[in-house]
Design a protein around this motif. Structure first.
Motif, PDB file in Angstrom:
ATOM      1  N   ALA A  56       0.856  -1.113   0.037  1.00  0.00           N
ATOM      2  CA  ALA A  56      -0.136   0.096   0.050  1.00  0.00           C
ATOM      3  C   ALA A  56       0.889   1.320   0.111  1.00  0.00           C
ATOM      4  O   ALA A  56       0.390   2.323  -0.492  1.00  0.00           O
ATOM      5  CB  ALA A  56      -0.854   0.056   1.315  1.00  0.00           C
ATOM      6  N   ARG A  57       2.000   1.239   0.558  1.00  0.00           N
ATOM      7  CA  ARG A  57       2.775   2.358   0.745  1.00  0.00           C
ATOM      8  C   ARG A  57       4.268   2.031   0.052  1.00  0.00           C
ATOM      9  O   ARG A  57       5.239   1.796   1.087  1.00  0.00           O
ATOM     10  CB  ARG A  57       2.905   2.848   2.461  1.00  0.00           C
ATOM     11  N   PRO A  58       4.684   2.034  -1.073  1.00  0.00           N
ATOM     12  CA  PRO A  58       5.874   1.535  -1.633  1.00  0.00           C
ATOM     13  C   PRO A  58       7.089   2.114  -1.315  1.00  0.00           C
ATOM     14  O   PRO A  58       8.028   1.580  -1.397  1.00  0.00           O
ATOM     15  CB  PRO A  58       5.516   1.186  -3.254  1.00  0.00           C
ATOM     16  N   SER A  59       6.779   3.476  -1.027  1.00  0.00           N
ATOM     17  CA  SER A  59       7.753   4.542  -0.689  1.00  0.00           C
ATOM     18  C   SER A  59       8.318   4.039   0.812  1.00  0.00           C
ATOM     19  O   SER A  59       9.320   4.588   1.381  1.00  0.00           O
ATOM     20  CB  SER A  59       7.482   6.019  -0.775  1.00  0.00           C
ATOM     21  N   TRP A  60       7.524   3.562   1.517  1.00  0.00           N
ATOM     22  CA  TRP A  60       7.762   3.363   2.955  1.00  0.00           C
ATOM     23  C   TRP A  60       8.811   2.107   3.060  1.00  0.00           C
ATOM     24  O   TRP A  60       8.834   1.013   2.657  1.00  0.00           O
ATOM     25  CB  TRP A  60       6.579   2.749   3.843  1.00  0.00           C
ATOM     26  N   GLN A  61       9.872   2.261   3.548  1.00  0.00           N
ATOM     27  CA  GLN A  61      10.983   1.708   3.927  1.00  0.00           C
ATOM     28  C   GLN A  61      11.742   1.338   5.284  1.00  0.00           C
ATOM     29  O   GLN A  61      12.481   1.897   5.594  1.00  0.00           O
ATOM     30  CB  GLN A  61      12.373   2.125   3.155  1.00  0.00           C
ATOM     31  N   PRO A  62      10.694   0.533   5.773  1.00  0.00           N
ATOM     32  CA  PRO A  62      11.143   0.383   7.366  1.00  0.00           C
ATOM     33  C   PRO A  62      12.487  -0.230   7.618  1.00  0.00           C
ATOM     34  O   PRO A  62      13.139  -0.028   8.685  1.00  0.00           O
ATOM     35  CB  PRO A  62       9.835  -0.604   7.985  1.00  0.00           C
ATOM     36  N   ARG A  63      12.949  -1.315   6.642  1.00  0.00           N
ATOM     37  CA  ARG A  63      13.974  -1.925   6.988  1.00  0.00           C
ATOM     38  C   ARG A  63      15.387  -0.972   6.809  1.00  0.00           C
ATOM     39  O   ARG A  63      16.039  -1.091   7.430  1.00  0.00           O
ATOM     40  CB  ARG A  63      14.247  -3.098   6.186  1.00  0.00           C
ATOM     41  N   LEU A  64      15.324   0.020   5.959  1.00  0.00           N
ATOM     42  CA  LEU A  64      16.355   0.659   5.538  1.00  0.00           C
ATOM     43  C   LEU A  64      16.161   1.758   6.650  1.00  0.00           C
ATOM     44  O   LEU A  64      17.317   2.176   7.361  1.00  0.00           O
ATOM     45  CB  LEU A  64      16.002   1.536   4.395  1.00  0.00           C
TER      46      LEU A  64
END
Length: 121
Positions: A56-64
């Motif tokens: 839903a939020r491809p720009s969200w990068q929790p791992r990074l």
């Protein structure tokens, strides 16, 4: 008059074990980053709820973001802008996440929203 009982000679206080503010004083940065990535790799990144949120939020990068914050803390870097700058200056981060630089504002928001996860890391 001479004292009959002498106080014991003072000895140096025992040194207390303390961690350095910057853990790269103990281990090379690439090893620290490897430890961070290894530890964060144990999280359930394939959790269906997380996968759905990432779709839903491809720009969200929790791992990074989590990697950058935990690694920055290991280096004694606590400021979000300084942590973001590490992505431009640190060879390990540049190699592991080429061209990916989270902005300070997103790191601040991630830190607030995921405080418990960061404490675990």
């Amino acid at each position: 008059m001479t004292a009959l009982i002498e106080p014991p000679a003072r000895t140096a206080a025992p040194s207390r074990f303390t961690l350095p503010w910057n853990l790269s004083e103990w281990a090379p940065k690439d090893q620290l980053l490897g430890w961070v990535q290894e530890e964060l790799g144990t999280l359930h990144w394939d959790n269906p709820e997380l996968v759905a949120r990432l779709r839903a939020r491809p720009s969200w990068q929790p791992r990074l973001q989590l990697t950058v914050l935990v690694y920055a803390y290991a280096l004694g870097v606590c400021d979000a802008q300084d942590a973001s700058d590490l992505c431009l200056t640190d060879a390990g981060l540049k190699a592991g996440f080429p061209g990916q630089v989270p902005v300070a504002k997103s790191l601040i928001r991630f830190r607030v929203e995921n405080h418990g996860l960061i404490r675990w890391g």
